[in-house]
Design a protein around this motif. Structure first.
Motif, PDB file in Angstrom:
ATOM      1  N   ASP A   2       0.820  -1.210   0.000  1.00 58.57           N
ATOM      2  CA  ASP A   2       0.000   0.000   0.000  1.00 58.57           C
ATOM      3  C   ASP A   2       0.852   1.257   0.000  1.00 58.57           C
ATOM      4  O   ASP A   2       0.374   2.332  -0.358  1.00 58.57           O
ATOM      5  N   ASN A   3       2.109   1.124   0.384  1.00 57.05           N
ATOM      6  CA  ASN A   3       2.995   2.273   0.430  1.00 57.05           C
ATOM      7  C   ASN A   3       3.784   2.442  -0.861  1.00 57.05           C
ATOM      8  O   ASN A   3       4.768   3.159  -0.894  1.00 57.05           O
ATOM      9  N   ASP A   4       3.363   1.793  -1.929  1.00 54.90           N
ATOM     10  CA  ASP A   4       4.050   1.904  -3.215  1.00 54.90           C
ATOM     11  C   ASP A   4       3.931   3.342  -3.714  1.00 54.90           C
ATOM     12  O   ASP A   4       2.820   3.859  -3.881  1.00 54.90           O
ATOM     13  N   PRO A   5       5.059   4.007  -3.961  1.00 55.39           N
ATOM     14  CA  PRO A   5       4.999   5.410  -4.357  1.00 55.39           C
ATOM     15  C   PRO A   5       4.476   5.627  -5.770  1.00 55.39           C
ATOM     16  O   PRO A   5       4.173   6.748  -6.152  1.00 55.39           O
TER      17      PRO A   5
END
Length: 64
Positions: A2-5
């Motif tokens: 979910d923290n994929d930029p």
């Protein structure tokens, strides 16, 4: 995950934008027009011909 930029740089960001349905139709049309224009332009160019060397098999006119 979910923290994929997301995509980094201008090219991946453009590709991410271009594959969405409304933009993809415009990108497809632009590519078709570009291919047609470039092929038309290339077809109108005259080829550069080098001067042909004198042929040894062609008989010359007799010199007087």
């Amino acid at each position: 995950m979910d923290n994929d930029p997301g995509p980094q740089g201008p090219i991946p960001r453009f590709l991410q934008w271009a594959i969405k349905p409304p933009q993809s139709y415009a990108v497809y049309l632009i590519c078709l027009i570009l291919v047609f224009t470039l092929s038309f332009y290339a077809g109108t160019q005259k080829p550069k011909h080098s001067p042909a060397p004198p042929s040894a098999t062609t008989p010359s006119a007799p010199r007087s």
